[in-house]
Design an enzyme around this catalytic site. Structure first.
Site, PDB file in Angstrom:
ATOM      1  N   SER A 292       0.805  -1.225   0.000  1.00 17.32           N
ATOM      2  CA  SER A 292       0.000   0.000   0.000  1.00 17.32           C
ATOM      3  C   SER A 292       0.840   1.279   0.000  1.00 17.32           C
ATOM      4  CB  SER A 292      -0.942  -0.063   1.210  1.00 17.32           C
ATOM      5  OG  SER A 292      -1.893   0.939   1.145  1.00 17.32           O
TER       6      SER A 292
ATOM      7  N   ASP B 246      -3.235   6.346  -2.816  1.00 14.08           N
ATOM      8  CA  ASP B 246      -1.988   5.754  -2.343  1.00 14.08           C
ATOM      9  C   ASP B 246      -1.601   4.612  -3.288  1.00 14.08           C
ATOM     10  OD1 ASP B 246      -3.898   3.918  -1.643  1.00 14.08           O
ATOM     11  OD2 ASP B 246      -3.036   3.445   0.302  1.00 14.08           O
TER      12      ASP B 246
ATOM     13  N   ASP C 282      -1.867   1.419  -3.546  1.00 16.99           N
ATOM     14  CA  ASP C 282      -2.770   0.351  -3.996  1.00 16.99           C
ATOM     15  C   ASP C 282      -4.201   0.846  -4.130  1.00 16.99           C
ATOM     16  OD1 ASP C 282      -3.209   0.600  -1.294  1.00 16.99           O
ATOM     17  OD2 ASP C 282      -3.572  -1.518  -0.949  1.00 16.99           O
TER      18      ASP C 282
ATOM     19  N   ASP D  59      -6.354   2.459  -2.100  1.00 10.60           N
ATOM     20  CA  ASP D  59      -7.414   2.346  -1.101  1.00 10.60           C
ATOM     21  C   ASP D  59      -7.473   3.565  -0.185  1.00 10.60           C
ATOM     22  OD1 ASP D  59      -5.270   1.815   0.550  1.00 10.60           O
ATOM     23  OD2 ASP D  59      -5.887  -0.223   1.073  1.00 10.60           O
TER      24      ASP D  59
ATOM     25  N   ASN E  20      -6.842   9.631   7.105  1.00  7.95           N
ATOM     26  CA  ASN E  20      -5.852   9.418   6.041  1.00  7.95           C
ATOM     27  C   ASN E  20      -6.478   9.115   4.671  1.00  7.95           C
ATOM     28  OD1 ASN E  20      -6.665   6.708   6.137  1.00  7.95           O
ATOM     29  ND2 ASN E  20      -4.920   6.057   7.389  1.00  7.95           N
TER      30      ASN E  20
ATOM     31  N   ARG F 187       1.063   5.948  19.065  1.00  9.39           N
ATOM     32  CA  ARG F 187       0.685   4.538  18.898  1.00  9.39           C
ATOM     33  C   ARG F 187       1.704   3.851  17.980  1.00  9.39           C
ATOM     34  NH1 ARG F 187      -1.331   4.416  13.727  1.00  9.39           N
ATOM     35  NH2 ARG F 187      -1.942   2.234  13.910  1.00  9.39           N
TER      36      ARG F 187
ATOM     37  N   SER G 126       2.871   1.963  14.860  1.00  7.05           N
ATOM     38  CA  SER G 126       2.294   1.764  13.523  1.00  7.05           C
ATOM     39  C   SER G 126       2.039   0.279  13.286  1.00  7.05           C
ATOM     40  CB  SER G 126       3.275   2.297  12.473  1.00  7.05           C
ATOM     41  OG  SER G 126       2.965   1.751  11.209  1.00  7.05           O
TER      42      SER G 126
ATOM     43  N   THR H  71       1.906  -0.759  10.149  1.00  5.49           N
ATOM     44  CA  THR H  71       2.402  -1.018   8.796  1.00  5.49           C
ATOM     45  C   THR H  71       3.879  -0.668   8.602  1.00  5.49           C
ATOM     46  OG1 THR H  71       1.800   1.184   8.031  1.00  5.49           O
ATOM     47  CG2 THR H  71       0.125  -0.531   7.793  1.00  5.49           C
TER      48      THR H  71
ATOM     49  N   ARG I  30       4.008   6.266  15.798  1.00  2.00           N
ATOM     50  CA  ARG I  30       3.432   7.484  15.235  1.00  2.00           C
ATOM     51  C   ARG I  30       3.027   8.434  16.357  1.00  2.00           C
ATOM     52  NH1 ARG I  30       3.363   6.452  10.021  1.00  2.00           N
ATOM     53  NH2 ARG I  30       2.638   4.434   9.246  1.00  2.00           N
TER      54      ARG I  30
HETATM   55  C1  G16 Z   1      -3.650   0.446   6.602  1.00  2.00           C
HETATM   56  C2  G16 Z   1      -5.053   0.162   7.049  1.00  2.00           C
HETATM   57  C3  G16 Z   1      -5.741   1.460   7.421  1.00  2.00           C
HETATM   58  C4  G16 Z   1      -4.943   2.170   8.505  1.00  2.00           C
HETATM   59  C5  G16 Z   1      -3.473   2.237   8.155  1.00  2.00           C
HETATM   60  C6  G16 Z   1      -2.726   2.628   9.391  1.00  2.00           C
HETATM   61  O1  G16 Z   1      -3.666   1.340   5.532  1.00  2.00           O
HETATM   62  O2  G16 Z   1      -5.722  -0.490   6.008  1.00  2.00           O
HETATM   63  O3  G16 Z   1      -7.023   1.194   7.889  1.00  2.00           O
HETATM   64  O4  G16 Z   1      -5.385   3.470   8.669  1.00  2.00           O
HETATM   65  O5  G16 Z   1      -2.974   0.992   7.706  1.00  2.00           O
HETATM   66  O6  G16 Z   1      -1.364   2.480   9.239  1.00  2.00           O
HETATM   67  P1  G16 Z   1      -0.440   2.607  10.504  1.00  2.00           P
HETATM   68  O7  G16 Z   1      -0.868   1.570  11.492  1.00  2.00           O
HETATM   69  O8  G16 Z   1       0.921   2.435   9.951  1.00  2.00           O
HETATM   70  O9  G16 Z   1      -0.659   3.989  11.038  1.00  2.00           O
HETATM   71  P2  G16 Z   1      -2.972   1.044   4.106  1.00  2.00           P
HETATM   72  O10 G16 Z   1      -3.452   2.129   3.212  1.00  2.00           O
HETATM   73  O11 G16 Z   1      -1.490   1.076   4.340  1.00  2.00           O
HETATM   74  O12 G16 Z   1      -3.466  -0.317   3.712  1.00  2.00           O
END
Ligand code: G16
Length: 518
Positions: free
Chosen positions: A72, A290, A292, A294, A386, A472, A474, A476, A481
């Site tokens: 993503s 972004d 992908d 979404d 976001n 919090r 992250s 991903t 963050r």
């Molecule tokens: C993904 C989730 C989103 C979330 C984001 C948060 O987004 O699908 O619901 O808002 O992660 O990311 P982090 O935990 O890093 O703040 P995406 O667009 O990367 O698939």
């Protein structure tokens, strides 16, 4: 007993590709907010195991399951994977732990875990051959995606499942393909042609009801930043179905730039600025996806060239107003509720509660949580700040929805933006030794560990007016963050920096202390 023996035999005779996907030492991963995310080189074994898990899930649900290979909004070098359920929803939380334990299981453990899962599968003993278990695979534009998708397919076939790899698709397109396969066409034709046809016909039918006025959105040319990802070519395909009903200029289409680099929804939202190289002009409107597709955000500049962001909060404002308008016209008594996360700007929450008189809920980050809450409401509207909205966050359909709603409400993007004034905010990232050491509560608005961090944050917050801040880990990226908002931008920047320093000092920061935002 015979049944048990049959299952054992299956486990013993298959997994012929497993040796090609050993678990590298020292790597453990957790199935997080958006599945697994990591540097692509650390993922082949995870992909293979997610192929296995997808077949198990298909066995369990008796539905076609989706596996999307994408990271993503992350940098090009990363990749990731998430599983999609029968109706296109996210993998249920109860199965995330299976995904996590599969991901780091060596061959012996993997066989044990597969056997255990198989024992729990309802009615597997009476099922016909494994051909029933079908998996749909999708990939984003990352260089690593092809190889990783192949690893998924090896996992699928090792358990006797079948697969179809759709190649390049947006994440939401794969959600659609999975849901349409499982609904036997009820949702739409299970093909990309079916997806484009469904969206374009709905848009044309709805737009036929609008009477474009001067100053209405129809007269604002739209430019879309594709984040150099899969959303750009897919938008181009969608436009070919729209005929003349929508015209969009696509930039950052992947022909020369790097994925998500100085462009895309995350860059625009975090930096509160246009993608690099884009010369914005008053009278035009702009949006970013972004990597992908979404997430979706809009923006524009005013006469004095000041940048204004219409983020997920403002898009959900538009949706709530539109739905309220429809309910009023139809004289239906349903209650509209709004579901947000801690990132929602305080002004948006205030506007929903005090002006639109709607019930607002705050949930932890991740659309899967918001979606679950929204389903409990009469009508639940949700968008993360976001730009990630609805269960699958389809940026292409959200874009059509925004254009359509602005047009039918006869509202311009600057007018939508002006409905309320966002409190200035700032987001920062801090690198720590182990981000999972930070735990939170109250929809991520308060830290419970490490000791002393929450009290220190609150002490800093009290030094600023109209301020709040939270941190919090992250889900991903390997980061913590930090979010702060306050009465002025200077104050929000200062507070975010103070809190970032606290995280660095109290939660095992790595490297230099965070710098103040420039
Ligand atoms: C993904 C989730 C989103 C979330 C984001 C948060 O987004 O699908 O619901 O808002 O992660 O990311 P982090 O935990 O890093 O703040 P995406 O667009 O990367 O698939």
């Amino acid at each position: 007993m015979a049944m048990h023996t049959r299952r054992r035999v299956e486990m013993d005779t298959e997994l012929q590709n497993a040796n090609a996907y050993p678990v590298p030492s020292g790597i453990t991963m957790e199935y997080g907010t958006a599945g697994f995310r990591a540097p692509a080189c650390n993922l082949p074994h995870v992909m293979y195991r997610m192929g296995l898990l997808a077949v198990m899930r298909a066995r369990y649900t008796r539905e076609v399951i989706g596996v999307m290979v994408t990271a993503s909004h992350n940098p090009e070098e990363d990749n990731g994977v998430k599983l999609m359920e029968g109706m296109g929803e996210m993998l249920p939380v109860s199965w995330e732990r299976h995904a996590t334990s599969f991901a780091s299981a060596h061959l012996g453990e993997l066989r044990t875990q597969l056997s255990a899962l198989l024992r729990d599968c309802p009615g597997t003993e009476s099922s016909s051959p494994a051909q029933k278990y079908h998996v749909l695979i999708g990939e984003d534009t990352r260089a690593s995606s092809k190889m990783l998708a192949q690893a998924v397919s090896h996992g699928v076939t090792d358990l006797g499942g079948t697969f179809k790899n759709f190649g390049l698709v947006t994440t939401p397109q794969l959600h659609y393909l999975v849901a349409s396969h499982n609904s036997e066409g009820l949702i739409g034709e299970p093909s990309l042609d079916g997806y484009y046809h469904k969206l374009s016909e709905a848009y044309k039918a709805l737009m036929a009801q609008s009477k474009p006025q001067p100053g209405n959105e129809g007269s604002y040319p739209l430019t879309m930043d594709g984040a150099n990802g899969v959303g750009a070519p897919k938008m181009a395909e969608l436009l070919s179905y729209m005929k003349h009903s929508l015209s969009v200029k696509i930039i950052n289409n992947g022909e020369s730039g790097k994925l998500n680099h100085e462009c895309g929804a995350d860059y625009v939202k975090i930096g509160q600025r246009a993608p690099k190289g884009l010369q914005m002009r008053e009278g035009r409107i702009y949006c970013s996806l972004d990597g992908d597709a979404d997430r979706l955000l809009y923006y524009f500049v005013d006469k004095s060239d000041t940048f204004h962001l219409v983020d997920g909060d403002k898009i959900s404002t538009l949706m709530a107003i539109f739905i309220q308008h429809l309910l009023k016209e139809a004289q239906l008594p349903f209650q509209v509720s709004v579901v947000q996360t801690a990132y929602a700007n305080g002004s948006s929450t205030h506007y929903f509660e005090e002006t639109l008189l709607l019930q607002v809920y705050c949930l932890p980050t991740g659309v899967k949580y918001l979606h679950a809450k929204a389903k409990e409401c009469d009508i639940g509207v949700y968008f993360e700040a976001n730009g990630h909205g609805t269960a699958v966050g389809d940026a292409l359909s959200d874009l059509l929805a925004v254009q359509m709603m602005l047009s039918l409400l006869d509202l311009s993007l600057p007018q939508l933006y002006a409905l309320y004034t966002d409190l200035p905010s700032r987001q920062l990232k801090v690198k720590v030794m182990d981000r999972q050491r930070i735990t939170t509560t109250d929809a991520e608005r308060r830290v419970t560990h490490p000791d002393g961090l929450q009290a220190a944050i609150e002490e800093r917050v009290h030094r600023h007016l109209q301020a709040r801040a939270f941190v919090r880990p992250s889900g991903t990226e390997d980061m913590v963050r930090v979010y702060a908002e306050a009465e002025t931008q200077e104050s929000a920047d200062c507070l975010a920096h103070e809190v970032a320093l606290l995280v660095h000092r109290l939660a095992g920061g790595v490297g230099e202390e965070p710098r103040a935002p420039s």
